[in-house]
Design a protein around this motif. Sequence first.
Motif, PDB file in Angstrom:
ATOM      1  N   ASP A 134      27.852 -18.135 -12.185  1.00 15.42           N
ATOM      2  CA  ASP A 134      28.621 -18.909 -13.154  1.00 15.42           C
ATOM      3  C   ASP A 134      28.512 -18.260 -14.526  1.00 15.42           C
ATOM      4  OD1 ASP A 134      30.259 -20.924 -14.134  1.00 15.42           O
ATOM      5  OD2 ASP A 134      29.149 -22.501 -13.113  1.00 15.42           O
ATOM      6  N   HIS A 135      29.274 -18.760 -15.482  1.00 16.99           N
ATOM      7  CA  HIS A 135      29.229 -18.190 -16.828  1.00 16.99           C
ATOM      8  C   HIS A 135      29.255 -19.267 -17.896  1.00 16.99           C
ATOM      9  CE1 HIS A 135      33.609 -18.782 -16.643  1.00 16.99           C
ATOM     10  NE2 HIS A 135      33.588 -18.107 -15.514  1.00 16.99           N
ATOM     11  N   ILE A 136      28.670 -20.413 -17.578  1.00  9.71           N
ATOM     12  CA  ILE A 136      28.622 -21.508 -18.545  1.00  9.71           C
ATOM     13  C   ILE A 136      27.577 -21.191 -19.628  1.00  9.71           C
ATOM     14  CG2 ILE A 136      28.086 -23.951 -18.877  1.00  9.71           C
ATOM     15  CD1 ILE A 136      29.220 -24.371 -15.996  1.00  9.71           C
ATOM     16  N   GLU A 137      26.393 -20.825 -19.208  1.00 10.90           N
ATOM     17  CA  GLU A 137      25.332 -20.452 -20.150  1.00 10.90           C
ATOM     18  C   GLU A 137      25.409 -18.958 -20.427  1.00 10.90           C
ATOM     19  OE1 GLU A 137      23.256 -22.701 -21.498  1.00 10.90           O
ATOM     20  OE2 GLU A 137      24.177 -24.305 -20.316  1.00 10.90           O
ATOM     21  N   GLU A 138      24.961 -18.551 -21.618  1.00 12.48           N
ATOM     22  CA  GLU A 138      24.995 -17.146 -22.032  1.00 12.48           C
ATOM     23  C   GLU A 138      24.285 -16.233 -21.033  1.00 12.48           C
ATOM     24  OE1 GLU A 138      25.987 -14.012 -24.559  1.00 12.48           O
ATOM     25  OE2 GLU A 138      26.411 -16.097 -25.040  1.00 12.48           O
ATOM     26  N   SER A 139      23.105 -16.646 -20.569  1.00 16.72           N
ATOM     27  CA  SER A 139      22.345 -15.808 -19.633  1.00 16.72           C
ATOM     28  C   SER A 139      23.064 -15.682 -18.287  1.00 16.72           C
ATOM     29  CB  SER A 139      20.932 -16.352 -19.423  1.00 16.72           C
ATOM     30  OG  SER A 139      20.980 -17.655 -18.859  1.00 16.72           O
ATOM     31  N   GLU A 140      23.684 -16.777 -17.840  1.00 21.35           N
ATOM     32  CA  GLU A 140      24.455 -16.745 -16.591  1.00 21.35           C
ATOM     33  C   GLU A 140      25.663 -15.823 -16.736  1.00 21.35           C
ATOM     34  OE1 GLU A 140      25.481 -20.889 -16.250  1.00 21.35           O
ATOM     35  OE2 GLU A 140      23.905 -21.245 -14.774  1.00 21.35           O
ATOM     36  N   ALA A 141      26.337 -15.918 -17.870  1.00 25.43           N
ATOM     37  CA  ALA A 141      27.522 -15.094 -18.120  1.00 25.43           C
ATOM     38  C   ALA A 141      27.151 -13.620 -18.105  1.00 25.43           C
ATOM     39  CB  ALA A 141      28.160 -15.471 -19.454  1.00 25.43           C
ATOM     40  N   GLU A 142      26.045 -13.287 -18.733  1.00 27.47           N
ATOM     41  CA  GLU A 142      25.603 -11.891 -18.776  1.00 27.47           C
ATOM     42  C   GLU A 142      25.302 -11.369 -17.370  1.00 27.47           C
ATOM     43  OE1 GLU A 142      21.931  -9.466 -20.743  1.00 27.47           O
ATOM     44  OE2 GLU A 142      22.897 -10.993 -21.997  1.00 27.47           O
TER      45      GLU A 142
END
Length: 167
Positions: A134-142
């Motif tokens: 997923d890409h909701i949180e910055e770390s997830e997006a990265e």
Amino acid sequence: MIKPPKRPSHNVDIQRVFKSPGQPDRRQVVKWIDTALEESGQSCACVIRIVGEQESAELNLQYRHKQGPTNVLSFPFEWPEGLDEAESGEAALLGDLVVCAPVVEREALEQHKPLLDHWAHMIIHGLLHLLGYDHIEESEAEEMETKEIAILKKLHIENPYIEVIHE
């Protein structure tokens, strides 16, 4: 004679509700999925539905509560309670992707990207959602973007997150 390891086979159902020039053929889509899943060594099954703006907008509103069409929607498969994947004996059921062809075409044009490269990116992006990224949180997006970039690189496709500047 040593045989190369058998590649997993993927069951990909492509539903073309909206047809337009420049859409990928089945062979291309399967190649993108093969590349994205090659490290897993597992067979998968998924549906890719290519739609127009109206269906995309309706689904986007119904499931994400957002107005207007979007490039790709992912609907991960959920096993019914009491049944688990190991009991099925089939390929891993990943779920469904709904890709809005007019939006993908418009984005490719606006971003100065080859159309098929953008299609590959959208299919891989959606597939990663089906796999739980997923890409909701910055770390997830990265993490998700890093994975997308690596898969696309194997396909000789440029990093889609680098903005191309045209004068």
